[in-house]
Design an enzyme around this catalytic site. Structure first.
Site, PDB file in Angstrom:
ATOM      1  N   HIS B  73       0.838  -1.201   0.000  1.00 32.92           N
ATOM      2  CA  HIS B  73       0.000   0.000   0.000  1.00 32.92           C
ATOM      3  C   HIS B  73       0.872   1.251   0.000  1.00 32.92           C
ATOM      4  CE1 HIS B  73      -2.383  -3.312   1.598  1.00 32.92           C
ATOM      5  NE2 HIS B  73      -3.464  -2.670   1.261  1.00 32.92           N
ATOM      6  N   HIS B 311      -4.033   3.148  -3.467  1.00 33.99           N
ATOM      7  CA  HIS B 311      -4.214   2.669  -2.092  1.00 33.99           C
ATOM      8  C   HIS B 311      -3.479   1.357  -1.843  1.00 33.99           C
ATOM      9  CE1 HIS B 311      -6.157   1.329   1.627  1.00 33.99           C
ATOM     10  NE2 HIS B 311      -6.287   0.171   1.029  1.00 33.99           N
ATOM     11  N   GLU B 459     -17.806  -3.525  24.163  1.00 33.52           N
ATOM     12  CA  GLU B 459     -16.979  -4.723  24.309  1.00 33.52           C
ATOM     13  C   GLU B 459     -15.745  -4.697  23.412  1.00 33.52           C
ATOM     14  OE1 GLU B 459     -20.220  -4.786  23.499  1.00 33.52           O
ATOM     15  OE2 GLU B 459     -21.191  -5.429  25.359  1.00 33.52           O
ATOM     16  N   HIS B 572     -28.707 -14.442  24.467  1.00 40.22           N
ATOM     17  CA  HIS B 572     -27.696 -14.280  25.507  1.00 40.22           C
ATOM     18  C   HIS B 572     -26.987 -15.587  25.871  1.00 40.22           C
ATOM     19  CE1 HIS B 572     -29.350 -10.333  25.764  1.00 40.22           C
ATOM     20  NE2 HIS B 572     -28.722 -10.002  26.860  1.00 40.22           N
TER      21      HIS B 572
END
Lengths: 765, 765
Positions: B73, B311, B459, B572
């Site tokens: 890149h 890129h 999280e 859950h």
């Protein structure tokens, strides 16, 4: 800050003696207009006293149900009850008698733990799917009122929520689906046949999750004007006041994301502020709107409101009594006064009228645009067009070697013209995943009718938005794509996709798992698949009551599926990912080899109505091997090269390594070792075949086996047993050209041959 | 918008003829102050012409290396070269001669695909870890210059990046670690011994990923004033211009997150604007700063700059020639003019001085605060305090039955007083995960010395921030927690944790996997573990050059580990999660049963320096069974209940189901069936035991086996074989009380007994 603000804030101290603020009014119910976007938001002819009662009925049904279950989340329903009432009885176009009416407004409870909010409202609004008895069996085995809302269990629930932040993404998907279909089918000179809003309630938890920022950034970019999100800004989460971890300026963030933001200071009592804000939101047609609604969690509870205690635990008898007194609620447990039911009939009455009007509109439209209407009707039926699968090409070994990601591009572009519901794209890897449908433009603001979606580098939102598009249940078949490694970013959305459609349970996933558990699974499975047999299952009574949801699930197009991607190195090389999805319930994990198997994978993915498919595709070229076929893929595992008589050894492979197994078998044959080659393209489908078929492909008598797959050995013991060998990679990869990596990690024909001989020797030892 | 803005924007059209804008200057090099926060940002005595050359040297090393590798890149390094020069040669306190100097500034390349940016800078700044030859072997097997930066491969790379958005989260963790240690150890009347900045370059991709919003919201909340992020705002991503999917107002969003935002209009040429912005950022001590730097991707390439083409692909010979001409670069491939090397010596000279000053400061500090200094030194040594493990309690079967999440709380609170590095918390589930260290307060703005971290419902960022804290390599032991199901939200961060510490490769993970691949793995493993034997591996030459990184890795405390959580239902309830982590390389997946095993799990988790541990803990109570022990856990699998002579059947279990296996064995014994019970608490550790040990626990001669675990059967075939049975759950769960679920899904003693008999019969058939 330029955000508009309605009303005055409730003081935490003003909990007791909650009357006041809202002046009793009587406003004539508006004639429900079929051009819903123009419909005014106004209260029906129901006094504010009765509205108060309706709102409190929601609160106490939630309180009572959580108390009875000794488990659940009363705080959210108590705080959001006014929003709930206004949405379900004043604002939303819903027909409780037909929860699946196509043109209904969609509602998503992103704060899914507040499920009793939704169940109470469904019950009060007249959905037969949720009876008072159902509320009494909240969170119990076999009930239609599980801990978190599940669309495949409870009619009236649009999407399954619970994992925070995903509901608002689903809502973005629902709104995108509406925008797309409206742009494709509505005509300036005919009644609109696609015209609904998407509402969503989300809480602090949803706001903190990054996935919601991803999806809301896209919603702002897309300018989804018919998405209206209500943020339950109660400043309490499980660990206490949100000021311990969440002090950002949410309104400003959403403005930065391109949303229209309205602040409502008192969501507990100021009904008019909520009404006015929703009305204003509807006037903003080029941006989604966020209503930032200040509420008190557990509103009405004198000792627990505004504390984390009321978030996820029952109020208990004493505090419930105090709350009853505080809110002036004179009714017993689960008691709903008749005037509340009466008031809520508004929803059903208007809904029936609205649906009737829509059917009339469809007739008008059909008369003017018969061809378009036929396409529309076919699409929203959820049925696939006849003969669609014929568009899939077949390949011979003589065809040019290609990467399966290239074959995938061929399949998408073969299917796009024959599948009017196909819509999707990639998380900023379209040129690498090869997911563009070349005959279509980009789904963008002002060109919603196009079908290539540009998700940006937002894998998790992409998955959840696609789930929303699928759950719009209008025949759209969403697909999404990224590098296989980045399923790690979107795993929860993929799991929700697997969970939320049917809850179908595999009766025979695991060999050696029989007995009661297997029977139970089979029993549940039958109950779901044959809702006409209600004796099979307590859940079936609910299943009978509403039509099966036919929303197809997302095929996930996952390219760069192994160390074969080469130089990008271990951060980009999946190792354990095939295993991790094979372990996931209800997910079809495909790893096709060559053109025919890629076609077969798409055939399965599009056909499947009850579970999502993940297709792992290569960056590197491979042949379309002799013996590979669409029919074989449908069986999950099949012999592509056999020997005369019983084989000495069985070589199992998938994807780009199947050719290595093939070559090894040829070489072994020359040495007099009879090797069968089995393609294990989809384990889940293979497990569903008859024992007879499975034993014919993998006879237990042939214990010498080698599996080859450029990924973790984990799970392969199921097929190769204790005498088998796996050629793969259980470590992280490395950065180097792909062919070097295969050499260095020992994934070569030579190693397969050696392993086959070792395994054979082991069986004779 | 109130953000400050420096300079004028480069016009895309002004690419050719890039000279101008920056007036040549000579500024005296500032004396490096040891109180770094007060150090002025100013250019050393290097003319702007030479700075230009240095900047172009970065660009062309990247261009040449990517061309040579035919992969990589170049666009990012070409656009960000000015930032890179200023950071490495003017701003950052680094000592190239000692990449691990404790008080160095930390740099994170969140846009990890631009790895050549970092390698070029490390080379030019004088890190011996990256030679010109290393740059020439970019992305090749065994090189220290892999496709994405890997901290365990290349000295000078702080964290492994590539998966977008995670680097900035790691940077938040590094800055949090600095804030914490500074608050604990710095004294008002002594030199600061902890005092460094954390810099990070992130791109559009990082900005789109939700994880970055999570971490940056926390960074704003925490007010991490010494975190300075540079946003490479080049408006190009892989799919083209970002306007197809990313049109939000990033600066405004970051202001909303509580950041100080500065806009730099021309990051390609306006060095002074970059310098001034960094200087300003340092004056803002109560907020992190975002520098929004407009650049052109592939700056200097006449035909490819400002396009996605530059890129992720080599420029190629023709365009490289055109770029050389355009930028006036007269040097050959990989040629670095001597005055560039000379100019970059500034970094090394100043770095050596700065480190020397720091050592002197430490002496001054130590004289005044000997006790604190001893603690500091011990902590940053990365060595655990002697005898720490004695703090872990032991249990007997007579002890009260408790959930392992409760035992986990006991362990954390036993260890906190003896492990000065322990720091961590939960994603808004502290009261449920039971992760608070009761003797400490919350890590918050103004009280950074505290050790309970409140991550909010974030999280993924939690995992990546903990990785950053661990990779600060200062003896901090980060832990983090959520429900086990929500590992789905943080999986990529957990995988990066497993990857980024050592790259250690298991030599013997899989039984039946021997041969060349296993040998290769072993070989690599040895090379890493014994860097003194450079002949083992080309990588070793690098490994020898720098000290092993001793940063402990996060123990992830995952409670609510099965359907045993009950009423919250299938959204859950983890099913496939144990399998999915067992399949992940370098991750220790623990599922302890009772108190002794929870203690053992913590002992392993804290002791392990080279890989992370995930501990799955129950919500429901269980006994501390006879035979369970810390020593057993260290072996991964061990017999907790045996029979006389050879057993008829082996029952294998983990966690809350081990007691069911135990009871079943007792019942079977009464029926005359000899059953051994084996706890399989950590498969990875078990696989590392000797073949002899493993065969002694699980003798192949006993083929009758039953595994029991309230989760997927996937993978258990490794231990139970074709005659074995698994008692578990391969479907999604349901919402109901836990005991009902165990009954309904058939995870009971009764079912184990039946399965044992079936398995036994099968072996005799």
């Amino acid at each position: 800050m330029q955000t508009k603000c309605y009303g005055k804030q409730t003081q935490a101290g003003s909990l007791v003696g909650r009357k006041a603020a809202v002046v009793p009014r009587r406003i004539a119910a508006p004639r429900v207009k079929h051009v819903q976007a123009q419909a005014a938001v106004a209260a029906p002819a129901i006094s504010t006293e009765v509205v108060d009662k309706c709102v409190n009925a929601i609160r106490f049904l939630a309180i009572d149900a959580v108390n009875k279950a000794k488990s659940g989340h009363p705080g959210m329903p108590m705080g959001c009850a006014p929003m709930g009432y206004i949405l379900y009885n004043e604002v939303m176009n819903l027909n409780p008698a037909n929860p699946k009416w196509f043109n209904r407004d969609r509602f998503v409870l992103s704060a899914g733990h507040g499920s009793m909010f939704q169940y109470a409202l469904l019950h009060l609004a007249g959905y037969s799917s949720v009876t008072l008895d159902d509320l009494k069996s909240f969170r119990q085995w076999g009930s239609v009122t599980p801990g978190h809302p599940e669309n495949f269990i409870t009619a009236g629930v649009e999407v399954t929520t619970g994992p925070l932040g995903q509901g608002i993404c689903n809502a973005v998907g629902l709104a995108a689906a509406e925008a797309h279909l409206a742009a494709r089918f509505n005509k300036p000179d005919a009644p609109k046949i696609v015209d609904h809003y998407t509402y969503c309630i989300l809480g602090d938890g949803c706001m903190m999750e990054g996935i919601s920022n991803e999806a809301c950034s896209l919603a702002g970019h897309w300018g989804l004007g018919k998405l209206i999100a209500l943020y339950d800004d109660n400043k309490i989460s499980i660990d206490g006041n949100t000021d311990i971890s969440f002090t950002e300026d949410v309104a400003k963030r959403y403005e930065a994301l391109g949303w229209h933001v309205i602040t409502i200071k008192d969501g507990n009592r100021d009904y008019d502020a909520i009404r006015a804000a929703i009305a204003e939101a509807k006037t903003v047609t080029d941006k989604p709107t966020l209503l930032k609604v200040s509420t008190l969690i557990g509103y009405g509870s004198p000792n627990k409101a505004n504390t984390y205690e009321v978030h996820g635990a029952a109020l208990g008898a004493e505090e419930t009594a105090a709350t009853r007194k505080n809110l002036g609620w004179q009714y017993g447990e689960f008691e709903v006064p008749e005037d509340v039911y009466e008031a809520f009939r508004h929803a059903a009455t208007n809904g029936a009228k609205a649906e009737a009007q829509w059917h009339a509109d469809c007739e008008t439209y059909a008369a003017k645009y018969p061809k378009e209407y036929a396409e529309f009707k076919q699409l929203i039926s959820g049925e696939l067009p006849e003969g669609w699968a014929k568009a899939l090409p077949t390949f011979t070994p003589e065809d040019k070697q290609l990467a399966t990601r290239q074959h995938s591009q061929t399949m998408l572009n073969s299917l796009a013209p024959v599948l009017p519901g196909l819509i999707g794209g990639s998380a900023d890897l379209a040129s690498s995943n090869l997911t563009l449908m070349k005959m279509f433009g980009d789904f963008q603001k002002g060109q919603y009718a196009e079908r290539n979606t540009r998700f940006g580098v937002r894998e998790h939102a992409m998955g959840a938005i696609c789930n929303g598009i699928g759950l719009h249940a209008s025949g759209l078949i969403p697909y999404c794509a990224t590098f296989f490694i980045f399923t790690d970013y979107m795993r929860s959305a993929m799991r929700m996709s697997a969970l939320s459609e049917t809850g179908t349970i595999y009766g025979e996933l695991v060999p050696g798992v029989r007995g009661a558990r297997g029977q139970r699974a089979l029993w549940l499975c039958l109950a779901f698949l044959h809702p006409g047999l209600p004796w099979l299952n307590p859940l079936a009574s609910a299943a009978v009551a509403w039509p099966a949801c036919l929303a197809p699930l997302l095929p996930a197009v996952m390219t760069h599926d192994s160390i074969g991607l080469g130089e990008d190195g271990p951060t980009h090389q999946p190792i354990e990912h095939l295993a991790s999805f094979r372990a996931m319930p209800n997910m079809l994990m495909m790893r096709p080899a060559g053109g025919n198997e890629t076609a077969g994978a798409y055939k399965v993915a599009v056909s499947e109505r009850k579970r999502p498919t993940t297709i792992a595709l290569s960056r590197q070229n491979m042949p379309s091997l002799p013996g590979t076929s669409q029919e074989g893929v449908a069986k999950g595992g099949y012999t592509i090269k056999d020997t005369e008589g019983t084989p000495d050894v069985i070589l199992l492979g998938t994807g780009s390594e199947l050719q290595l197994a093939y070559e090894a078998a040829e070489a072994l044959g020359k040495e007099g070792v009879k090797a069968r080659v089995v393609s294990m393209v989809c384990w889940e489908l293979f497990e569903e075949q008859s024992t007879e078929y499975r034993d014919s492909v993998l006879p237990k008598s042939v214990a010498a086996r080698v599996s080859v797959e450029a990924g973790s050995s984990f799970g392969w013991e199921r097929y190769i047993g204790w005498h088998g060998k796996h050629i793969g990679i259980d470590t992280f990869g490395a950065s180097a050209p792909a062919n070097i990596l295969y050499e260095k990690f020992g994934i070569t024909t030579k190693h397969i041959i050696a392993a086959a001989k070792e395994s054979l020797a082991s069986t004779k030892a």
